[in-house]
Design a protein around this motif. Structure first.
Motif, PDB file in Angstrom:
ATOM      1  N   ARG A   5       0.828  -1.196   0.000  1.00  0.00           N
ATOM      2  CA  ARG A   5       0.000   0.000   0.000  1.00  0.00           C
ATOM      3  C   ARG A   5       0.866   1.252   0.000  1.00  0.00           C
ATOM      4  O   ARG A   5       1.922   1.276   0.637  1.00  0.00           O
ATOM      5  CB  ARG A   5      -0.894   0.026   1.233  1.00  0.00           C
ATOM      6  CG  ARG A   5      -1.949  -1.050   1.286  1.00  0.00           C
ATOM      7  CD  ARG A   5      -2.809  -0.882   2.527  1.00  0.00           C
ATOM      8  NE  ARG A   5      -2.039  -1.032   3.752  1.00  0.00           N
ATOM      9  CZ  ARG A   5      -2.541  -0.814   4.971  1.00  0.00           C
ATOM     10  NH1 ARG A   5      -3.781  -0.399   5.113  1.00  0.00           N
ATOM     11  NH2 ARG A   5      -1.790  -0.979   6.048  1.00  0.00           N
ATOM     12  N   PRO A   6       0.434   2.312  -0.680  1.00  0.00           N
ATOM     13  CA  PRO A   6       1.128   3.591  -0.517  1.00  0.00           C
ATOM     14  C   PRO A   6       0.999   4.034   0.933  1.00  0.00           C
ATOM     15  O   PRO A   6       0.041   3.685   1.625  1.00  0.00           O
ATOM     16  CB  PRO A   6       0.368   4.538  -1.459  1.00  0.00           C
ATOM     17  CG  PRO A   6      -0.503   3.685  -2.301  1.00  0.00           C
ATOM     18  CD  PRO A   6      -0.712   2.399  -1.591  1.00  0.00           C
ATOM     19  N   LEU A   7       1.966   4.794   1.394  1.00  0.00           N
ATOM     20  CA  LEU A   7       1.942   5.282   2.769  1.00  0.00           C
ATOM     21  C   LEU A   7       1.413   6.705   2.796  1.00  0.00           C
ATOM     22  O   LEU A   7       1.924   7.582   2.096  1.00  0.00           O
ATOM     23  CB  LEU A   7       3.340   5.208   3.373  1.00  0.00           C
ATOM     24  CG  LEU A   7       3.741   3.778   3.755  1.00  0.00           C
ATOM     25  CD1 LEU A   7       5.241   3.627   3.760  1.00  0.00           C
ATOM     26  CD2 LEU A   7       3.166   3.400   5.105  1.00  0.00           C
ATOM     27  N   GLY A   8       0.374   6.937   3.578  1.00  0.00           N
ATOM     28  CA  GLY A   8      -0.235   8.253   3.676  1.00  0.00           C
ATOM     29  C   GLY A   8      -0.808   8.467   5.057  1.00  0.00           C
ATOM     30  O   GLY A   8      -0.454   7.786   6.027  1.00  0.00           O
ATOM     31  N   GLY A   9      -1.729   9.410   5.156  1.00  0.00           N
ATOM     32  CA  GLY A   9      -2.309   9.732   6.447  1.00  0.00           C
ATOM     33  C   GLY A   9      -3.046   8.560   7.080  1.00  0.00           C
ATOM     34  O   GLY A   9      -2.998   8.377   8.311  1.00  0.00           O
ATOM     35  N   ASP A  10      -3.731   7.749   6.275  1.00  0.00           N
ATOM     36  CA  ASP A  10      -4.453   6.605   6.826  1.00  0.00           C
ATOM     37  C   ASP A  10      -3.508   5.631   7.523  1.00  0.00           C
ATOM     38  O   ASP A  10      -3.848   5.056   8.571  1.00  0.00           O
ATOM     39  CB  ASP A  10      -5.203   5.875   5.716  1.00  0.00           C
ATOM     40  CG  ASP A  10      -6.385   6.662   5.176  1.00  0.00           C
ATOM     41  OD1 ASP A  10      -6.712   7.721   5.755  1.00  0.00           O
ATOM     42  OD2 ASP A  10      -6.972   6.225   4.165  1.00  0.00           O
ATOM     43  N   GLN A  11      -2.326   5.448   6.951  1.00  0.00           N
ATOM     44  CA  GLN A  11      -1.370   4.508   7.540  1.00  0.00           C
ATOM     45  C   GLN A  11      -0.756   5.069   8.836  1.00  0.00           C
ATOM     46  O   GLN A  11      -0.516   4.323   9.782  1.00  0.00           O
ATOM     47  CB  GLN A  11      -0.273   4.173   6.526  1.00  0.00           C
ATOM     48  CG  GLN A  11      -0.726   3.231   5.417  1.00  0.00           C
ATOM     49  CD  GLN A  11      -1.750   3.854   4.495  1.00  0.00           C
ATOM     50  OE1 GLN A  11      -1.584   5.002   4.058  1.00  0.00           O
ATOM     51  NE2 GLN A  11      -2.810   3.126   4.203  1.00  0.00           N
ATOM     52  N   VAL A  12      -0.508   6.383   8.877  1.00  0.00           N
ATOM     53  CA  VAL A  12      -0.045   6.989  10.133  1.00  0.00           C
ATOM     54  C   VAL A  12      -1.104   6.795  11.212  1.00  0.00           C
ATOM     55  O   VAL A  12      -0.808   6.383  12.342  1.00  0.00           O
ATOM     56  CB  VAL A  12       0.250   8.491   9.938  1.00  0.00           C
ATOM     57  CG1 VAL A  12       0.612   9.139  11.274  1.00  0.00           C
ATOM     58  CG2 VAL A  12       1.377   8.694   8.930  1.00  0.00           C
ATOM     59  N   GLN A  13      -2.341   7.076  10.876  1.00  0.00           N
ATOM     60  CA  GLN A  13      -3.439   6.924  11.829  1.00  0.00           C
ATOM     61  C   GLN A  13      -3.562   5.475  12.298  1.00  0.00           C
ATOM     62  O   GLN A  13      -3.765   5.204  13.495  1.00  0.00           O
ATOM     63  CB  GLN A  13      -4.733   7.392  11.179  1.00  0.00           C
ATOM     64  CG  GLN A  13      -5.940   7.416  12.103  1.00  0.00           C
ATOM     65  CD  GLN A  13      -7.159   7.959  11.390  1.00  0.00           C
ATOM     66  OE1 GLN A  13      -7.509   7.511  10.306  1.00  0.00           O
ATOM     67  NE2 GLN A  13      -7.810   8.948  11.990  1.00  0.00           N
ATOM     68  N   GLU A  14      -3.436   4.536  11.364  1.00  0.00           N
ATOM     69  CA  GLU A  14      -3.520   3.120  11.723  1.00  0.00           C
ATOM     70  C   GLU A  14      -2.409   2.718  12.677  1.00  0.00           C
ATOM     71  O   GLU A  14      -2.643   2.018  13.678  1.00  0.00           O
ATOM     72  CB  GLU A  14      -3.450   2.264  10.458  1.00  0.00           C
ATOM     73  CG  GLU A  14      -3.483   0.766  10.734  1.00  0.00           C
ATOM     74  CD  GLU A  14      -3.275  -0.069   9.485  1.00  0.00           C
ATOM     75  OE1 GLU A  14      -3.094  -1.302   9.625  1.00  0.00           O
ATOM     76  OE2 GLU A  14      -3.285   0.489   8.364  1.00  0.00           O
ATOM     77  N   ALA A  15      -1.184   3.143  12.376  1.00  0.00           N
ATOM     78  CA  ALA A  15      -0.041   2.777  13.221  1.00  0.00           C
ATOM     79  C   ALA A  15      -0.205   3.338  14.632  1.00  0.00           C
ATOM     80  O   ALA A  15       0.024   2.631  15.631  1.00  0.00           O
ATOM     81  CB  ALA A  15       1.255   3.284  12.590  1.00  0.00           C
ATOM     82  N   VAL A  16      -0.601   4.605  14.736  1.00  0.00           N
ATOM     83  CA  VAL A  16      -0.765   5.223  16.051  1.00  0.00           C
ATOM     84  C   VAL A  16      -1.889   4.547  16.825  1.00  0.00           C
ATOM     85  O   VAL A  16      -1.748   4.233  18.014  1.00  0.00           O
ATOM     86  CB  VAL A  16      -1.024   6.738  15.910  1.00  0.00           C
ATOM     87  CG1 VAL A  16      -1.387   7.353  17.254  1.00  0.00           C
ATOM     88  CG2 VAL A  16       0.203   7.438  15.330  1.00  0.00           C
ATOM     89  N   GLY A  17      -3.000   4.287  16.170  1.00  0.00           N
ATOM     90  CA  GLY A  17      -4.106   3.629  16.852  1.00  0.00           C
ATOM     91  C   GLY A  17      -3.741   2.249  17.363  1.00  0.00           C
ATOM     92  O   GLY A  17      -4.092   1.864  18.492  1.00  0.00           O
ATOM     93  N   HIS A  18      -3.010   1.495  16.547  1.00  0.00           N
ATOM     94  CA  HIS A  18      -2.587   0.157  16.948  1.00  0.00           C
ATOM     95  C   HIS A  18      -1.633   0.225  18.129  1.00  0.00           C
ATOM     96  O   HIS A  18      -1.715  -0.585  19.069  1.00  0.00           O
ATOM     97  CB  HIS A  18      -1.920  -0.530  15.753  1.00  0.00           C
ATOM     98  CG  HIS A  18      -1.616  -1.973  15.967  1.00  0.00           C
ATOM     99  ND1 HIS A  18      -0.400  -2.417  16.449  1.00  0.00           N
ATOM    100  CD2 HIS A  18      -2.379  -3.095  15.775  1.00  0.00           C
ATOM    101  CE1 HIS A  18      -0.412  -3.739  16.519  1.00  0.00           C
ATOM    102  NE2 HIS A  18      -1.593  -4.174  16.120  1.00  0.00           N
ATOM    103  N   ALA A  19      -0.730   1.206  18.117  1.00  0.00           N
ATOM    104  CA  ALA A  19       0.222   1.361  19.222  1.00  0.00           C
ATOM    105  C   ALA A  19      -0.478   1.741  20.523  1.00  0.00           C
ATOM    106  O   ALA A  19      -0.195   1.180  21.597  1.00  0.00           O
ATOM    107  CB  ALA A  19       1.255   2.420  18.854  1.00  0.00           C
ATOM    108  N   LEU A  20      -1.396   2.680  20.442  1.00  0.00           N
ATOM    109  CA  LEU A  20      -2.087   3.134  21.651  1.00  0.00           C
ATOM    110  C   LEU A  20      -2.931   2.025  22.262  1.00  0.00           C
ATOM    111  O   LEU A  20      -3.043   1.923  23.493  1.00  0.00           O
ATOM    112  CB  LEU A  20      -2.955   4.350  21.325  1.00  0.00           C
ATOM    113  CG  LEU A  20      -2.186   5.617  20.919  1.00  0.00           C
ATOM    114  CD1 LEU A  20      -3.155   6.707  20.489  1.00  0.00           C
ATOM    115  CD2 LEU A  20      -1.308   6.115  22.063  1.00  0.00           C
TER     116      LEU A  20
END
Length: 362
Positions: A2-17
């Motif tokens: 997948r291209p990396l964009g805002g959705d992927q940043v949001q996904e990574a942060v949500g998964h970490a939290l």
């Protein structure tokens, strides 16, 4: 990938939290974060600072240095509050990535002093995945990063790392956080934002493995092409880039570059090296243009820009000394292109001419 964009940043942060908020009642200050020198609280503060800094780079768009500001977390903030700061900084980076135009670049030191919105997204995602792992390891929490995010991060900012069937252990190994069978331990590492070489009307954008895979499969590689593009030669070159990546043999600055017109951000063709320089410092180049872009001097401009970059590389690194090009005898326009760029004919096998350009000092 997948291209990396805002959705992927949001996904990574949500998964970490989701993982870290289960441990806000533990001692983060007195616990080291995995193999880092920082404790878990310091690592979380660093993570938030990175996310905010990347958002600031995209918002301010400096070209020579980081925007001179820093994040400070209140001393009386507890771990739950600290994770709220991480979430906020992640939201700011998400918004910055989503609202930054595709062609915008801003300063980042490694390795070519700039990154675009996808690069900052990739670095942000990597910071989240890796430092969540560090904190979770220190606190004794189970944590495994999402596979698709790992695949995308590796293909975008670790193009020199051979991919593996297990992307998460590969990312940990590539950043000195684990071992992989058959591979030497990593003690020093940096991620790798792709090279962009400016020309007069064009910019030469290094094609990442993710973009190369898409181009080779018949896609656009994330680029907006003029009518008729991309040409078949571009797809073939992209396939070679992806094959080299899969083999762990890709040296990204010696790959393929998309030729992007500055005035409208549209791709016109591709130009690049067939491989890294050999033991004699020789490397072959090749190029093609979409038919609608031919006859306007774009190929000559692009080849000259590549020659200039190679000459500077010869001066600073000494790993390249001669450029080589092979052109069909019937292709007089390409013969003119290499001639105008300073190449001279050195052989004729009856079907093709070979051209060589010796770089200064060779």
């Amino acid at each position: 990938m997948r291209p990396l964009g805002g959705d992927q940043v949001q996904e990574a942060v949500g998964h970490a939290l989701e993982a870290l908020r289960t441990a806000v009642d533990r001692d983060w200050t007195g616990t080291k974060a995995g193999g880092l020198e920082w404790n878990c609280r310091e690592t979380a503060e660093h993570l938030a600072s990175c996310l905010l800094s990347y958002a600031g780079q995209l918002a301010g768009r400096p070209t020579e240095a980081y925007v001179p500001f820093s994040l400070t977390v209140d001393d009386d903030a507890d771990e739950a509050g600290l994770l709220d700061v991480v979430e906020t900084a992640g939201a700011l980076l998400t918004a910055a990535v989503r609202t930054t135009p595709a062609g915008v670049r801003a300063f980042h030191p490694f390795p070519f002093r700039s990154a675009d919105r996808e690069g900052f997204a990739a670095m942000g995602v990597a910071e989240v995945l890796l430092h969540t792992y560090d904190i979770a390891t220190g606190l004794g929490l189970p944590y495994e990063a999402p596979t698709e995010l790992c695949v995308s991060v590796l293909a975008r900012i670790f193009p020199h790392v051979r991919p593996d069937e297990e992307p998460w252990p590969t990312l940990l190994w590539a950043t000195g956080r684990g071992d992989l069978p058959g591979r030497a331990p990593v003690t020093e590492w940096r991620w790798y934002n792709p090279l962009v070489i400016p020309a007069e009307r064009l910019a030469l954008h290094a094609v990442t493995p993710a973009a190369a895979a898409e181009l080779a499969a018949g896609g656009t590689g994330g680029l907006t092409w003029i009518e008729g593009g991309p040409a078949e030669g571009t797809r073939i070159g992209a396939g070679l880039v992806f094959t080299a990546y899969q083999a762990g043999a890709l040296r990204p600055e010696w790959g393929t570059f998309a030729l992007v017109r500055t005035e409208d951000g549209r791709a016109l063709g591709a130009l690049g090296y067939h491989s890294a320089p050999d033991e004699n410092g020789r490397v072959e180049i090749g190029y093609d243009l979409v038919e609608a872009a031919r006859g306007q001097g774009y190929a000559t401009e692009a080849v000259r820009a590549l020659v200039d970059w190679a000459a500077e590389r010869a001066r600073t690194h000494g790993d390249v000394r001669r450029l080589w090009a092979v052109v069909d005898k019937s292709n007089t326009p390409s013969q003119a292109v290499v001639g105008r760029a300073g190449f001279r004919q050195v052989s004729d096998d009856g079907e093709q001419f070979a051209y060589e350009l010796r770089l200064p000092g060779a």
